[in-house]
Write a protein that holds these residues in place. Structure first.
Motif, PDB file in Angstrom:
ATOM      1  N   ALA A   3       0.825  -1.208   0.000  1.00 36.90           N
ATOM      2  CA  ALA A   3       0.000   0.000   0.000  1.00 36.90           C
ATOM      3  C   ALA A   3       0.861   1.260   0.000  1.00 36.90           C
ATOM      4  CB  ALA A   3      -0.940   0.002   1.209  1.00 36.90           C
ATOM      5  N   MET A   4       1.937   1.247   0.767  1.00 34.21           N
ATOM      6  CA  MET A   4       2.808   2.425   0.844  1.00 34.21           C
ATOM      7  C   MET A   4       3.471   2.735  -0.491  1.00 34.21           C
ATOM      8  SD  MET A   4       4.668   1.846   4.549  1.00 34.21           S
ATOM      9  CE  MET A   4       5.927   3.077   4.257  1.00 34.21           C
ATOM     10  N   PHE A   5       3.799   1.698  -1.248  1.00 33.54           N
ATOM     11  CA  PHE A   5       4.523   1.909  -2.496  1.00 33.54           C
ATOM     12  C   PHE A   5       3.630   1.878  -3.732  1.00 33.54           C
ATOM     13  CE2 PHE A   5       7.955   0.895   0.415  1.00 33.54           C
ATOM     14  CZ  PHE A   5       8.881   1.866   0.076  1.00 33.54           C
ATOM     15  N   GLU A   6       2.304   2.024  -3.534  1.00 30.90           N
ATOM     16  CA  GLU A   6       1.413   2.202  -4.677  1.00 30.90           C
ATOM     17  C   GLU A   6       1.785   3.510  -5.367  1.00 30.90           C
ATOM     18  OE1 GLU A   6      -2.564   2.189  -3.160  1.00 30.90           O
ATOM     19  OE2 GLU A   6      -2.622   0.016  -2.984  1.00 30.90           O
ATOM     20  N   PRO A   7       1.574   3.591  -6.681  1.00 32.13           N
ATOM     21  CA  PRO A   7       1.984   4.799  -7.409  1.00 32.13           C
ATOM     22  C   PRO A   7       1.444   6.107  -6.819  1.00 32.13           C
ATOM     23  CG  PRO A   7       1.379   3.085  -8.954  1.00 32.13           C
ATOM     24  CD  PRO A   7       1.054   2.555  -7.583  1.00 32.13           C
ATOM     25  N   LYS A   8       0.208   6.100  -6.341  1.00 32.82           N
ATOM     26  CA  LYS A   8      -0.368   7.344  -5.809  1.00 32.82           C
ATOM     27  C   LYS A   8       0.240   7.748  -4.469  1.00 32.82           C
ATOM     28  CE  LYS A   8      -4.331   5.082  -3.693  1.00 32.82           C
ATOM     29  NZ  LYS A   8      -5.772   4.943  -3.728  1.00 32.82           N
ATOM     30  N   ARG A   9       0.913   6.824  -3.783  1.00 34.99           N
ATOM     31  CA  ARG A   9       1.519   7.112  -2.478  1.00 34.99           C
ATOM     32  C   ARG A   9       3.036   7.095  -2.517  1.00 34.99           C
ATOM     33  NH1 ARG A   9      -2.459   2.974   0.461  1.00 34.99           N
ATOM     34  NH2 ARG A   9      -4.234   4.344   0.725  1.00 34.99           N
ATOM     35  N   LEU A  10       3.618   6.805  -3.636  1.00 36.85           N
ATOM     36  CA  LEU A  10       5.062   6.607  -3.731  1.00 36.85           C
ATOM     37  C   LEU A  10       5.853   7.835  -3.297  1.00 36.85           C
ATOM     38  CD1 LEU A  10       7.350   4.696  -4.440  1.00 36.85           C
ATOM     39  CD2 LEU A  10       7.202   5.513  -6.800  1.00 36.85           C
ATOM     40  N   VAL A  11       5.497   9.007  -3.791  1.00 38.64           N
ATOM     41  CA  VAL A  11       6.245  10.218  -3.469  1.00 38.64           C
ATOM     42  C   VAL A  11       6.165  10.491  -1.954  1.00 38.64           C
ATOM     43  CG1 VAL A  11       6.375  12.716  -3.795  1.00 38.64           C
ATOM     44  CG2 VAL A  11       5.997  11.220  -5.756  1.00 38.64           C
ATOM     45  N   ALA A  12       4.970  10.385  -1.393  1.00 41.32           N
ATOM     46  CA  ALA A  12       4.801  10.640   0.048  1.00 41.32           C
ATOM     47  C   ALA A  12       5.599   9.619   0.864  1.00 41.32           C
ATOM     48  CB  ALA A  12       3.327  10.580   0.421  1.00 41.32           C
ATOM     49  N   THR A  13       5.602   8.369   0.446  1.00 40.76           N
ATOM     50  CA  THR A  13       6.335   7.334   1.161  1.00 40.76           C
ATOM     51  C   THR A  13       7.831   7.600   1.118  1.00 40.76           C
ATOM     52  OG1 THR A  13       4.647   5.673   0.703  1.00 40.76           O
ATOM     53  CG2 THR A  13       6.848   4.857   1.217  1.00 40.76           C
ATOM     54  N   VAL A  14       8.359   7.935  -0.043  1.00 43.13           N
ATOM     55  CA  VAL A  14       9.786   8.194  -0.182  1.00 43.13           C
ATOM     56  C   VAL A  14      10.191   9.409   0.660  1.00 43.13           C
ATOM     57  CG1 VAL A  14      11.593   8.894  -1.813  1.00 43.13           C
ATOM     58  CG2 VAL A  14      10.009   7.060  -2.424  1.00 43.13           C
ATOM     59  N   VAL A  15       9.397  10.470   0.613  1.00 38.54           N
ATOM     60  CA  VAL A  15       9.709  11.672   1.409  1.00 38.54           C
ATOM     61  C   VAL A  15       9.696  11.340   2.891  1.00 38.54           C
ATOM     62  CG1 VAL A  15       8.827  13.945   2.076  1.00 38.54           C
ATOM     63  CG2 VAL A  15       8.936  13.321  -0.328  1.00 38.54           C
ATOM     64  N   MET A  16       8.698  10.573   3.337  1.00 38.70           N
ATOM     65  CA  MET A  16       8.607  10.206   4.746  1.00 38.70           C
ATOM     66  C   MET A  16       9.790   9.339   5.160  1.00 38.70           C
ATOM     67  SD  MET A  16       7.518   7.595   7.087  1.00 38.70           S
ATOM     68  CE  MET A  16       6.880   6.446   5.930  1.00 38.70           C
ATOM     69  N   LEU A  17      10.147   8.347   4.377  1.00 35.72           N
ATOM     70  CA  LEU A  17      11.262   7.464   4.726  1.00 35.72           C
ATOM     71  C   LEU A  17      12.603   8.208   4.721  1.00 35.72           C
ATOM     72  CD1 LEU A  17      10.250   4.180   2.888  1.00 35.72           C
ATOM     73  CD2 LEU A  17      10.136   4.659   5.345  1.00 35.72           C
ATOM     74  N   VAL A  18      12.788   9.101   3.780  1.00 37.42           N
ATOM     75  CA  VAL A  18      14.031   9.887   3.732  1.00 37.42           C
ATOM     76  C   VAL A  18      14.088  10.838   4.935  1.00 37.42           C
ATOM     77  CG1 VAL A  18      15.240  11.713   2.455  1.00 37.42           C
ATOM     78  CG2 VAL A  18      14.370   9.694   1.248  1.00 37.42           C
ATOM     79  N   SER A  19      12.940  11.359   5.331  1.00 42.05           N
ATOM     80  CA  SER A  19      12.891  12.275   6.473  1.00 42.05           C
ATOM     81  C   SER A  19      13.242  11.575   7.784  1.00 42.05           C
ATOM     82  CB  SER A  19      11.503  12.890   6.601  1.00 42.05           C
ATOM     83  OG  SER A  19      11.217  13.684   5.484  1.00 42.05           O
ATOM     84  N   ILE A  20      12.866  10.319   7.879  1.00 46.53           N
ATOM     85  CA  ILE A  20      13.196   9.559   9.109  1.00 46.53           C
ATOM     86  C   ILE A  20      14.694   9.382   9.175  1.00 46.53           C
ATOM     87  CG2 ILE A  20      13.039   7.306  10.212  1.00 46.53           C
ATOM     88  CD1 ILE A  20      10.179   7.127   9.375  1.00 46.53           C
TER      89      ILE A  20
END
Length: 90
Positions: free
Chosen positions: A73-90
């Motif tokens: 679910a996190m890496f679905e195309p519609k959520r990919l950018v948000a997931t990457v930004v969140m993971l990089v921020s951590i």
């Protein structure tokens, strides 16, 4: 839903209990990190506790959805950018 429960061998009650534990721990760590921000060298403590809080919050949803379903679910195309930004921020 029954599909959600198929992701794990844990009972529904156990999953909800661990969700609540992780979620509350995440909130407590985030608030504690924010409170420690005002101490000397508080920025390091803030970073540590806020990061732990975010990881605990992510872990809490793993108990409800199951880790594989959550990752999908996190890496679905519609959520990919948000997931990457969140993971990089951590």
């Amino acid at each position: 839903s029954v599909k959600v429960l198929d992701a794990s061998t844990l009972s529904f009650g156990t999953r909800v209990r661990w969700f609540a534990i992780c979620f509350v721990a995440g909130i407590v760590c985030s608030i504690l990190g924010t409170a420690l921000l005002w101490l000397p060298k508080g920025i390091k403590l803030f970073a540590l506790f806020y990061t732990l809080g975010n990881i605990a919050a992510l872990a809490s949803t793993c108990f409800l959805m199951g880790p594989l379903k959550q990752l999908k679910a996190m890496f679905e195309p519609k959520r990919l950018v948000a997931t990457v930004v969140m993971l990089v921020s951590i």
